[in-house]
Design a protein around this motif. Structure first.
Motif, PDB file in Angstrom:
ATOM      1  N   THR A 189      -4.559  -0.954   2.563  1.00  0.00           N
ATOM      2  CA  THR A 189      -3.238  -0.353   2.788  1.00  0.00           C
ATOM      3  C   THR A 189      -2.161  -1.070   1.983  1.00  0.00           C
ATOM      4  OG1 THR A 189      -3.057  -1.700   4.753  1.00  0.00           O
ATOM      5  CG2 THR A 189      -3.642   0.572   5.104  1.00  0.00           C
ATOM      6  N   TRP A 190      -2.274  -2.375   1.876  1.00  0.00           N
ATOM      7  CA  TRP A 190      -1.248  -3.079   1.100  1.00  0.00           C
ATOM      8  C   TRP A 190      -1.355  -2.747  -0.383  1.00  0.00           C
ATOM      9  CZ3 TRP A 190       2.474  -7.114   2.416  1.00  0.00           C
ATOM     10  CH2 TRP A 190       2.727  -7.159   3.788  1.00  0.00           C
ATOM     11  N   LYS A 191      -2.555  -2.389  -0.807  1.00  0.00           N
ATOM     12  CA  LYS A 191      -2.688  -1.951  -2.198  1.00  0.00           C
ATOM     13  C   LYS A 191      -1.969  -0.614  -2.365  1.00  0.00           C
ATOM     14  CE  LYS A 191      -6.065  -0.073  -4.981  1.00  0.00           C
ATOM     15  NZ  LYS A 191      -7.282   0.604  -4.613  1.00  0.00           N
ATOM     16  N   LEU A 192      -2.130   0.266  -1.392  1.00  0.00           N
ATOM     17  CA  LEU A 192      -1.426   1.557  -1.453  1.00  0.00           C
ATOM     18  C   LEU A 192       0.088   1.346  -1.459  1.00  0.00           C
ATOM     19  CD1 LEU A 192      -3.214   3.917   1.089  1.00  0.00           C
ATOM     20  CD2 LEU A 192      -3.414   3.880  -1.374  1.00  0.00           C
ATOM     21  N   ARG A 193       0.522   0.342  -0.729  1.00  0.00           N
ATOM     22  CA  ARG A 193       1.948   0.115  -0.569  1.00  0.00           C
ATOM     23  C   ARG A 193       2.612  -0.299  -1.878  1.00  0.00           C
ATOM     24  NH1 ARG A 193       3.794  -4.860   0.533  1.00  0.00           N
ATOM     25  NH2 ARG A 193       5.950  -5.061   1.187  1.00  0.00           N
ATOM     26  N   GLU A 194       1.852  -0.919  -2.761  1.00  0.00           N
ATOM     27  CA  GLU A 194       2.449  -1.389  -4.010  1.00  0.00           C
ATOM     28  C   GLU A 194       3.101  -0.255  -4.803  1.00  0.00           C
ATOM     29  OE1 GLU A 194       3.032  -4.339  -5.289  1.00  0.00           O
ATOM     30  OE2 GLU A 194       2.127  -5.450  -3.648  1.00  0.00           O
ATOM     31  N   LYS A 195       2.576   0.945  -4.658  1.00  0.00           N
ATOM     32  CA  LYS A 195       3.133   2.061  -5.418  1.00  0.00           C
ATOM     33  C   LYS A 195       4.581   2.331  -5.004  1.00  0.00           C
ATOM     34  CE  LYS A 195       2.643   5.545  -8.223  1.00  0.00           C
ATOM     35  NZ  LYS A 195       2.281   5.349  -9.620  1.00  0.00           N
ATOM     36  N   VAL A 196       4.844   2.299  -3.711  1.00  0.00           N
ATOM     37  CA  VAL A 196       6.217   2.574  -3.274  1.00  0.00           C
ATOM     38  C   VAL A 196       7.138   1.409  -3.654  1.00  0.00           C
ATOM     39  CG1 VAL A 196       5.882   1.813  -0.886  1.00  0.00           C
ATOM     40  CG2 VAL A 196       7.687   3.371  -1.378  1.00  0.00           C
ATOM     41  N   LEU A 197       6.576   0.203  -3.679  1.00  0.00           N
ATOM     42  CA  LEU A 197       7.399  -0.926  -4.117  1.00  0.00           C
ATOM     43  C   LEU A 197       7.747  -0.795  -5.594  1.00  0.00           C
ATOM     44  CD1 LEU A 197       5.903  -4.014  -2.283  1.00  0.00           C
ATOM     45  CD2 LEU A 197       7.850  -2.625  -1.676  1.00  0.00           C
ATOM     46  N   ASP A 198       6.777  -0.347  -6.391  1.00  0.00           N
ATOM     47  CA  ASP A 198       7.054  -0.127  -7.815  1.00  0.00           C
ATOM     48  C   ASP A 198       8.167   0.895  -7.986  1.00  0.00           C
ATOM     49  OD1 ASP A 198       5.142  -1.890  -8.532  1.00  0.00           O
ATOM     50  OD2 ASP A 198       3.629  -0.402  -9.089  1.00  0.00           O
TER      51      ASP A 198
ATOM     52  N   HIS B 262       6.005   1.700   7.058  1.00  0.00           N
ATOM     53  CA  HIS B 262       4.895   2.215   7.864  1.00  0.00           C
ATOM     54  C   HIS B 262       3.544   1.796   7.289  1.00  0.00           C
ATOM     55  CE1 HIS B 262       7.411   4.080  10.628  1.00  0.00           C
ATOM     56  NE2 HIS B 262       7.353   5.343  10.274  1.00  0.00           N
ATOM     57  N   ILE B 263       3.444   1.786   5.961  1.00  0.00           N
ATOM     58  CA  ILE B 263       2.155   1.391   5.384  1.00  0.00           C
ATOM     59  C   ILE B 263       1.934  -0.100   5.586  1.00  0.00           C
ATOM     60  CG2 ILE B 263       0.809   1.294   3.261  1.00  0.00           C
ATOM     61  CD1 ILE B 263       1.983   3.865   2.459  1.00  0.00           C
ATOM     62  N   LEU B 264       2.999  -0.847   5.448  1.00  0.00           N
ATOM     63  CA  LEU B 264       2.919  -2.282   5.730  1.00  0.00           C
ATOM     64  C   LEU B 264       2.429  -2.496   7.159  1.00  0.00           C
ATOM     65  CD1 LEU B 264       5.748  -4.756   4.954  1.00  0.00           C
ATOM     66  CD2 LEU B 264       4.979  -4.625   7.262  1.00  0.00           C
ATOM     67  N   TRP B 265       3.006  -1.722   8.078  1.00  0.00           N
ATOM     68  CA  TRP B 265       2.613  -1.868   9.479  1.00  0.00           C
ATOM     69  C   TRP B 265       1.142  -1.521   9.669  1.00  0.00           C
ATOM     70  CZ3 TRP B 265       0.542   1.652  12.854  1.00  0.00           C
ATOM     71  CH2 TRP B 265       0.347   1.154  14.148  1.00  0.00           C
ATOM     72  N   ALA B 266       0.700  -0.451   9.001  1.00  0.00           N
ATOM     73  CA  ALA B 266      -0.710  -0.063   9.147  1.00  0.00           C
ATOM     74  C   ALA B 266      -1.613  -1.226   8.754  1.00  0.00           C
ATOM     75  CB  ALA B 266      -0.997   1.166   8.290  1.00  0.00           C
ATOM     76  N   GLY B 267      -1.214  -1.938   7.704  1.00  0.00           N
ATOM     77  CA  GLY B 267      -1.990  -3.102   7.280  1.00  0.00           C
ATOM     78  C   GLY B 267      -1.979  -4.191   8.332  1.00  0.00           C
ATOM     79  N   VAL B 268      -0.805  -4.455   8.880  1.00  0.00           N
ATOM     80  CA  VAL B 268      -0.709  -5.499   9.905  1.00  0.00           C
ATOM     81  C   VAL B 268      -1.545  -5.117  11.122  1.00  0.00           C
ATOM     82  CG1 VAL B 268       0.876  -6.651  11.495  1.00  0.00           C
ATOM     83  CG2 VAL B 268       1.548  -6.292   9.133  1.00  0.00           C
ATOM     84  N   ALA B 269      -1.485  -3.835  11.502  1.00  0.00           N
ATOM     85  CA  ALA B 269      -2.262  -3.388  12.659  1.00  0.00           C
ATOM     86  C   ALA B 269      -3.748  -3.582  12.394  1.00  0.00           C
ATOM     87  CB  ALA B 269      -1.954  -1.930  12.961  1.00  0.00           C
ATOM     88  N   ALA B 270      -4.186  -3.233  11.193  1.00  0.00           N
ATOM     89  CA  ALA B 270      -5.603  -3.402  10.852  1.00  0.00           C
ATOM     90  C   ALA B 270      -5.983  -4.872  10.932  1.00  0.00           C
ATOM     91  CB  ALA B 270      -5.876  -2.854   9.460  1.00  0.00           C
ATOM     92  N   HIS B 271      -5.088  -5.729  10.457  1.00  0.00           N
ATOM     93  CA  HIS B 271      -5.351  -7.162  10.499  1.00  0.00           C
ATOM     94  C   HIS B 271      -5.477  -7.638  11.947  1.00  0.00           C
ATOM     95  CE1 HIS B 271      -4.988 -11.422   9.633  1.00  0.00           C
ATOM     96  NE2 HIS B 271      -3.975 -11.471  10.477  1.00  0.00           N
ATOM     97  N   GLU B 272      -4.603  -7.131  12.807  1.00  0.00           N
ATOM     98  CA  GLU B 272      -4.657  -7.542  14.212  1.00  0.00           C
ATOM     99  C   GLU B 272      -5.957  -7.099  14.874  1.00  0.00           C
ATOM    100  OE1 GLU B 272      -2.709  -9.628  14.879  1.00  0.00           O
ATOM    101  OE2 GLU B 272      -0.606  -9.190  14.473  1.00  0.00           O
ATOM    102  N   LEU B 273      -6.536  -6.016  14.361  1.00  0.00           N
ATOM    103  CA  LEU B 273      -7.806  -5.552  14.908  1.00  0.00           C
ATOM    104  C   LEU B 273      -8.986  -6.299  14.290  1.00  0.00           C
ATOM    105  CD1 LEU B 273      -7.193  -1.717  14.858  1.00  0.00           C
ATOM    106  CD2 LEU B 273      -7.344  -3.157  16.872  1.00  0.00           C
ATOM    107  N   GLY B 274      -8.689  -7.149  13.331  1.00  0.00           N
ATOM    108  CA  GLY B 274      -9.767  -7.868  12.666  1.00  0.00           C
ATOM    109  C   GLY B 274     -10.400  -7.063  11.557  1.00  0.00           C
ATOM    110  N   PHE B 275      -9.658  -6.123  11.015  1.00  0.00           N
ATOM    111  CA  PHE B 275     -10.197  -5.215  10.012  1.00  0.00           C
ATOM    112  C   PHE B 275      -9.510  -5.529   8.686  1.00  0.00           C
ATOM    113  CE2 PHE B 275     -12.109  -0.769  10.781  1.00  0.00           C
ATOM    114  CZ  PHE B 275     -12.934  -0.941   9.702  1.00  0.00           C
ATOM    115  N   ASP B 276      -9.786  -6.701   8.132  1.00  0.00           N
ATOM    116  CA  ASP B 276      -8.997  -7.161   7.001  1.00  0.00           C
ATOM    117  C   ASP B 276      -9.165  -6.327   5.739  1.00  0.00           C
ATOM    118  OD1 ASP B 276      -7.419  -9.003   8.109  1.00  0.00           O
ATOM    119  OD2 ASP B 276      -8.476 -10.762   7.370  1.00  0.00           O
TER     120      ASP B 276
END
Ligand code: SF4
Lengths: 141, 413
Positions: free
Chosen positions: B130-139, B110-124
């Motif tokens: 969000t992808w920085k936040l996601r690293e915690k769950v990957l760890d 879901h966090i990955l998706w939030a990042g992709v959605a932001a990217h699609e809106l042009g909100f890089d």
């Protein structure tokens, strides 16, 4: 080949030829703040016409073969191809599939292979460094 | 431009707005989308077919490669199906470990998706955040399973690794991290006027459309359909956890079924997953992690099975469904995978009708499509018939028929 054109930052185009997304999300992870290759000026671009390296993932599905060839042809020279992930390198678990035409190096020339399923972002960054070294070496020739 | 004149534009298969190959053929009038057609099959990998040539233990590894983002859900479904044919009883502790792994996967997805959605809106910048936040769950995933992406923790009859008491601390720490950051994430996505303007009342999927198109997961829930396999047909440890399907009503007080609602549902589900993991840690029973630890024994138990079964799981994108039939041979007779995007993709059509061209990327991304699970192909005589081939065969047949009777009629397969 005029490699002077490449002595600035490398721009990459990402091509998914049928990957499971594992490698793709690790590429994006390499670009985002934890690993942040953008600090070296490496970034993803929206069209192959702007790209120096092709980041290729996936085992190349039949339908994508022609598209891959076209994308490769659209990239201006000098260019390099980085193949990311086991399934593009060797077929991996899909080796006997009827709808795949990989390994990818049968279709376009590949410069750097990054194995792993998926490779960690560190490995992908290491691959980019290898591309750079390779291009530098060729430039000196 | 004269009134009513339409143009066709093709988005994909290789397109910067799409993360995976798929082709959207849009018919447009001016800036408005009039009709959409979807072409799949570009990245079909024939996984089901390969699966029928390997034994069930090997298929577990193959199932994991169906999708890199949600690989627990496919292995889990497949193992559930094998277990129910073989009558294997999974230890309770293994159920809890599976559940924790599945919920960590949901947070990551879901966090990955939030990042992709932001990217699609042009909100890089939001995407990077969000992808920085996601690293915690990957760890945390790496800490528990040894890998960031391919988790390989579910196996037939249980799990491959245990989650020990001493590891709970790190999991709790990750849960707290997401709790603390949740309000920030919510404010960014739900209060930002730009995101609101781009997502509110865009790509609406009405409740009856969601029902008739059999939408699943957050896409259906955002339209007010309260369906969730974890609630409706609880499996693994979910019966003990009391999961409730989440709709945007809880946060926003109303349901419109637009992109904004889908963002809200996914955000709430991150929080829900955090709660579920915490509950799991509290209730986890002692015991074995698999009914049998020796792989050779497992293999001999599942080799000559007879029967058919299904496996269901609520993946981050919706319900995954596996059907398996074994007929007393070493390899499955039939294995069918139905991933959530297969259902959800048709909802693109009502969502995109009447939308602006610029909204295509965010609307397409709003169902969180995953093509690697979805691509299908028609097979005849053991050969693949992709769209192009099928079309070519059809043209050839018409031509040969035109030549008149007696010419190669019936000679074109
Ligand atoms: S190498 Fe593995 S992770 Fe990468 S795309 Fe292939 S199957 Fe997926």
């Amino acid at each position: 080949m005029n490699l002077k054109a490449l002595n600035k930052s490398l721009w990459a185009f990402h091509f998914n030829s049928g990957s499971c997304n594992g490698c793709d999300i690790e590429i994006i992870a390499a670009l985002t703040p934890r690993y942040d290759v953008e600090r070296f000026g490496i970034k993803l671009v929206g069209t192959p016409r702007h790209a120096d390296i092709l980041l290729l993932t996936g085992p190349v599905a039949m339908d994508m073969k022609e598209k891959l060839e076209r994308v490769y042809a659209q990239m201006p020279s000098p260019k390099a191809v980085m193949l990311i992930g086991n399934c593009g390198n060797s077929g991996d678990v899909f080796y006997e599939s009827y709808s795949l035409v990989g390994p990818a190096d049968r279709i376009i020339p590949v410069d750097v292979y990054v194995p792993g399923c998926p490779p960690r972002p560190e490995a992908i960054i290491h691959g980019v460094v290898k591309v750079w070294q390779k291009l530098e070496k060729e430039a000196k020739k | 431009m004269s009134e009513g004149k339409t143009f066709k534009i093709a988005v994909g298969p290789v397109h910067p707005a799409l993360k995976e190959p798929v082709q959207l053929n849009c018919e447009i009038e001016g800036e408005q989308v009039k009709h959409v057609d979807i072409e799949l099959s570009q990245v079909h990998r024939s996984i089901e077919w390969i699966g029928t040539r390997r034994n069930p233990v090997q298929v577990v590894f193959l199932a994991e490669k169906i999708c890199g983002i949600c690989n627990i859900c496919h292995t889990l479904c497949f193992c559930e199906a094998v277990e129910s044919i073989a009558g294997i009883e999974v230890p309770a502790r293994a159920h809890y470990i599976r559940t924790i792994a599945a919920e960590l996967e949901r947070i990551h997805s879901h966090i990955l998706w939030a990042g992709v959605a932001a990217h699609e809106l042009g909100f890089d910048s939001v995407m990077h955040y969000t992808w920085k936040l996601r690293e915690k769950v990957l760890d945390t995933t790496e800490y528990l399973t040894g890998n960031r992406i391919g988790k390989a923790i579910v196996t037939i009859g249980g799990t491959k690794r245990d989650i020990e008491e001493k590891q709970f601390g790190k999991i709790r720490e990750a849960c707290n991290y997401y709790r603390q950051n949740f309000s920030r994430l919510r404010d960014i996505f739900l209060k930002d006027p730009i995101i609101k303007a781009r997502a509110r009342d865009i790509g609406i999927l009405r409740r009856d459309d969601a029902l008739s198109l059999c939408a699943v997961g957050p896409t259906a829930r955002a339209s007010g359909v309260k369906k969730d396999v974890r609630q409706d047909e609880a499996y693994a440890a979910y019966p003990d956890l009391d999961v409730k399907a989440i709709t945007p009503k809880e946060l926003l007080g109303e349901i419109r079924g637009d992109v904004y609602d889908r963002i809200a549902v996914r955000l709430l589900e991150v929080l829900q997953s955090v709660e579920l993991i915490e509950k799991c840690l509290k209730q986890m029973p002692e015991g074995k992690i698999a009914y049998e630890s020796k792989l050779a024994k497992v293999l001999s138990d599942v080799k000559q099975l007879k029967g058919e079964a299904i496996g269901r799981h609520e993946a981050p994108r919706g319900e995954v469904f596996h059907y398996l039939k074994m007929v007393g041979e070493e390899t499955p007779y039939s294995w069918k995978v139905r991933a959530p995007t297969y259902n959800n993709i048709l909802s693109w059509i009502p969502m995109l009708k009447g939308a602006q061209i610029a909204d295509i990327p965010i609307v397409a991304a709003s169902i969180d499509p995953c093509m690697s699970c979805t691509n299908r192909a028609a097979i005849a005589d053991g050969k693949e018939l992709g769209n192009e081939k099928l079309h070519r065969l059809s043209v050839e047949k018409t031509r040969s028929l035109k030549k008149g009777p007696g010419s190669e009629r019936g000679n074109c397969n």
